[in-house]
Design a protein around this motif. Sequence first.
Motif, short mmCIF file in Angstrom:
data_model
loop_
_atom_site.label_atom_id
_atom_site.label_comp_id
_atom_site.label_asym_id
_atom_site.label_seq_id
_atom_site.Cartn_x
_atom_site.Cartn_y
_atom_site.Cartn_z
N ALA A 244 0.87 -1.09 -0.05
CA ALA A 244 -0.02 0.02 0.05
C ALA A 244 0.75 1.34 -0.05
N ALA A 245 1.88 1.08 0.65
CA ALA A 245 2.95 2.44 0.80
C ALA A 245 3.47 2.77 -0.53
N GLU A 246 4.13 1.51 -1.19
CA GLU A 246 4.82 1.74 -2.40
C GLU A 246 3.95 2.16 -3.53
N LEU A 247 2.82 1.47 -3.72
CA LEU A 247 1.75 1.86 -4.61
C LEU A 247 1.25 3.27 -4.61
N LYS A 248 0.89 3.80 -3.23
CA LYS A 248 0.47 5.26 -3.15
C LYS A 248 1.75 6.18 -3.43
N LEU A 249 3.07 5.63 -3.19
CA LEU A 249 4.05 6.71 -3.81
C LEU A 249 4.21 6.66 -5.10
N PHE A 250 4.10 5.46 -5.82
CA PHE A 250 4.35 5.52 -7.13
C PHE A 250 3.01 6.18 -8.01
N ARG A 251 2.07 5.93 -7.42
CA ARG A 251 0.83 6.70 -8.13
C ARG A 251 0.82 8.39 -7.97
N VAL A 257 2.63 14.46 -12.50
CA VAL A 257 2.98 14.83 -14.08
C VAL A 257 1.59 14.76 -14.77
N LYS A 258 0.80 13.85 -14.57
CA LYS A 258 -0.55 14.01 -15.42
C LYS A 258 -1.23 15.14 -14.86
N ASP A 259 -1.27 15.54 -13.85
CA ASP A 259 -2.03 17.04 -13.52
C ASP A 259 -1.28 18.06 -14.39
N LYS A 260 0.18 18.15 -14.25
CA LYS A 260 0.83 19.25 -14.81
C LYS A 260 0.73 19.04 -16.42
N MET A 261 0.38 17.99 -17.06
CA MET A 261 0.27 17.84 -18.41
C MET A 261 -1.18 18.48 -18.66
N ARG A 262 -2.24 18.31 -17.97
CA ARG A 262 -3.46 18.91 -18.08
C ARG A 262 -3.46 20.30 -18.03
N LYS A 265 1.96 22.07 -18.38
CA LYS A 265 3.13 22.36 -17.92
C LYS A 265 3.94 21.09 -17.78
N GLY A 266 3.41 19.85 -18.57
CA GLY A 266 4.10 18.66 -18.24
C GLY A 266 5.61 18.73 -18.46
N PRO A 267 6.59 18.42 -17.75
CA PRO A 267 8.00 18.37 -17.91
C PRO A 267 8.34 17.10 -18.54
N LYS A 268 9.35 17.35 -19.13
CA LYS A 268 10.02 16.18 -20.38
C LYS A 268 10.48 15.04 -19.15
N CYS A 269 9.68 13.89 -19.32
CA CYS A 269 10.27 12.74 -18.43
C CYS A 269 9.62 11.60 -18.77
N PHE A 270 9.96 10.60 -18.15
CA PHE A 270 9.60 9.34 -18.48
C PHE A 270 8.16 9.08 -18.34
N ALA A 271 7.51 9.79 -17.56
CA ALA A 271 6.08 9.73 -16.80
C ALA A 271 5.22 10.33 -18.05
N LYS A 272 5.59 11.34 -18.38
CA LYS A 272 4.99 12.18 -19.54
C LYS A 272 5.10 11.17 -20.91
N THR A 273 5.88 10.72 -21.17
CA THR A 273 6.09 9.88 -22.51
C THR A 273 5.09 8.76 -22.23
N PHE A 274 5.46 8.16 -20.98
CA PHE A 274 4.19 7.02 -20.71
C PHE A 274 2.71 7.44 -21.09
N PHE A 275 2.35 8.62 -20.55
CA PHE A 275 1.20 9.16 -20.81
C PHE A 275 0.81 9.33 -22.01
N GLU A 276 1.63 9.78 -22.88
CA GLU A 276 1.58 10.27 -24.34
C GLU A 276 1.31 8.89 -25.14
N LYS A 277 1.94 7.64 -24.76
CA LYS A 277 1.88 6.59 -25.59
C LYS A 277 1.20 5.56 -24.88
N GLN A 278 0.33 5.70 -23.75
CA GLN A 278 -0.14 4.82 -23.04
C GLN A 278 -1.12 3.70 -23.81
#
Length: 520
Positions: A244-251, A257-262, A265-278
Amino acid sequence: MPSSVALGAAVLVTLALLLHTLLLQPSRIPKGARLPPGPKGKPIVGNLPDIPPHHSWLKFKSWADEYGPIFRLKIFGRNHVVVSTEKIANDLLRERGNLYSSREQLPMAAQLLSRNLRPLFLPYGELWRRGRKVMHTLTMHAAATSYQPAQIWESERMLHDLLRAPDKYELYFERYAGALVIRLGYGKRMETGEEPYAREILKVVRTVERVASPGQYLVDTFPILMYLPTWLAPFKREAARLNAAELKLFRELLYEVKDKMREGKGPKCFAKTFFEKQAEFGLSDDEGAYVIGTLFEAGAGTTAAALMSFVLCMCHSPEWQKKLQKEVDDVVGKDRLPEFEDIPQLPTVRAVAKETLRWRPVTAGGVPHELIKDDVYDGIFFPAGTSVHANQWAIHRDPELYPDPETFNPERWLSPKYPTYREPLDKFPNLQNYSAFGFGRRICPGQNIAENSIHILIARMAWATHISKKPGVDVPLYDYTTGFNVQPRPFAFDLKPRSAAKKTMIDTIWESNKDTDPLA
C-alpha cells in the motif's frame, strides 16, 4: 485453534514437499543426460542448512571450485542450479532466452509485496514484454544520450558538495543517483536528497532488496503457507502494508505529472512519455507506475553502490588513481572539467569503471532466472522449474577469463596480453552487455544511463579529487551490506581537492549553473 491450523499446515507442507521430491524420477532424465553434481543435502530440507543467510555467493564460489562451473542444489525439493562462468551463463540465459527468461514467483516479493506488478519479478510473458517495451523506449542509447545534460548538472552539484563534506559521501552518491532518476522519471528536482518523498523511495528500494533476499520469509520456502488466513499470517499483513505504501508513492509521483500535463506544464520525463503513448504501450496506470518505479529502483541504489566501491578501490589501489589522474590531465587539461565528448579518449577511466564492477559486483549473486521447459545443456539435464543462478561473484573470478582474479587490475581491459582485451580503445572497454548488468532478456534496462553516469563521475572525480586512506585507519577489503544489491558499509577515508584552482573552478561552475534546468 491457531495451533491446530498451524500444525495442519505443517503436515500439508511436509506432504507436498515429499510429493515434489518424488516427481523427478530417473526415468524423466533423457537418455545420455545426467543431473549436475552438487553438495549432498539432508533429507527434506536439502542444502538449505549449508547456505549462509548473507553473502551466499561466497559459499557458491567455493562450491563451484569443488563441483565445477555448473552445480545443483536442492532446497525442500526444488531445483536450483548455479552457473559460474560467463560462457555458460550466456549460452543458457541469452542464447536460450525463450526458455530461461522467467522468474520464480516468490510468494512474498512477487505476489504479496509487488501484487504481480513489479517487472523485476514478473514471469516471462505478455505483461513483462509490454513493460519491457516501455523501458526500452525510455532508456535506449539515443534516449540515454539526451539525458547527459542532467548527468552533467548533477555531477557538478555532487563534486561541489563532496569537496566540502566528504564524510557525507553516501548521501551525495545516493542523491546523485536518486535525483537523476527522479528528474528523468518524473521531472522533479531533488534539492537535498533528504526530502520525505526521496527517503520514501529509497526506503522502497531497500525494502525490495530485503524482502527478495533468500531465506527472509518462511513462505518463500513453504509456498503452501499462502493458504493461511491473513489473521494467522503476519507476513501477509506486513506485505499488504508495504505494498500500500509503495503503490501510493508510485501513483502520487505519476499523477503529479498527469496533473501538470492537463495544465500544459508537463515536464519532459518518463512519466510524460508513458501517458502520451499509453494506448500504444497497452499498460494500465498502475502497471505503468510500477514500470517507471522499477527504473528508479534499478538506477538509484546500484549507481551509488558502484561509486562507493570505486572509492574503496582507490583506497586500496593508489597506483591506479595516479594513472587515472594522469590520463584525465593529459586529455582534458587543467582549465575545464571532463565532458562526455572526452570519454572515448579516456580508456583508463572506462577500464577502472569496468574493473570496479568486476572486482566488487553490485548484484553479486545475480537475480535467478526460472527455466520454463525441460532442457539439456552439454549432457546435463535441467528440469522445468529450475531456478538458475548466474553467480556474478564467481563469474567475475573465472581465472581463465580473469587471471589473478582477486587483484584489482584495470590493465586486464587495456593490454593485449589479457583475454578480456578488445580494441579499438576509443570504444573498448565499455559496459555494454557486461555481465555485471545481468544476462539475456533480463539484462538491466538502464545500463546505457548507468554507463554514462559511472564514466563521467569517475572521470570528474579523478580530475578534481584525490582519495586516500586515513593514516592508521583500516579500510576493509570486503565489508559489504546484505541483500541482493550490496555496497561497502561506511568506512573512513580522506578526499581532498587536487588543487585550490580546481576547487575554485568547481565552485564557480556550480554557482553559475545551479539555477538552470538541464532538460529544459
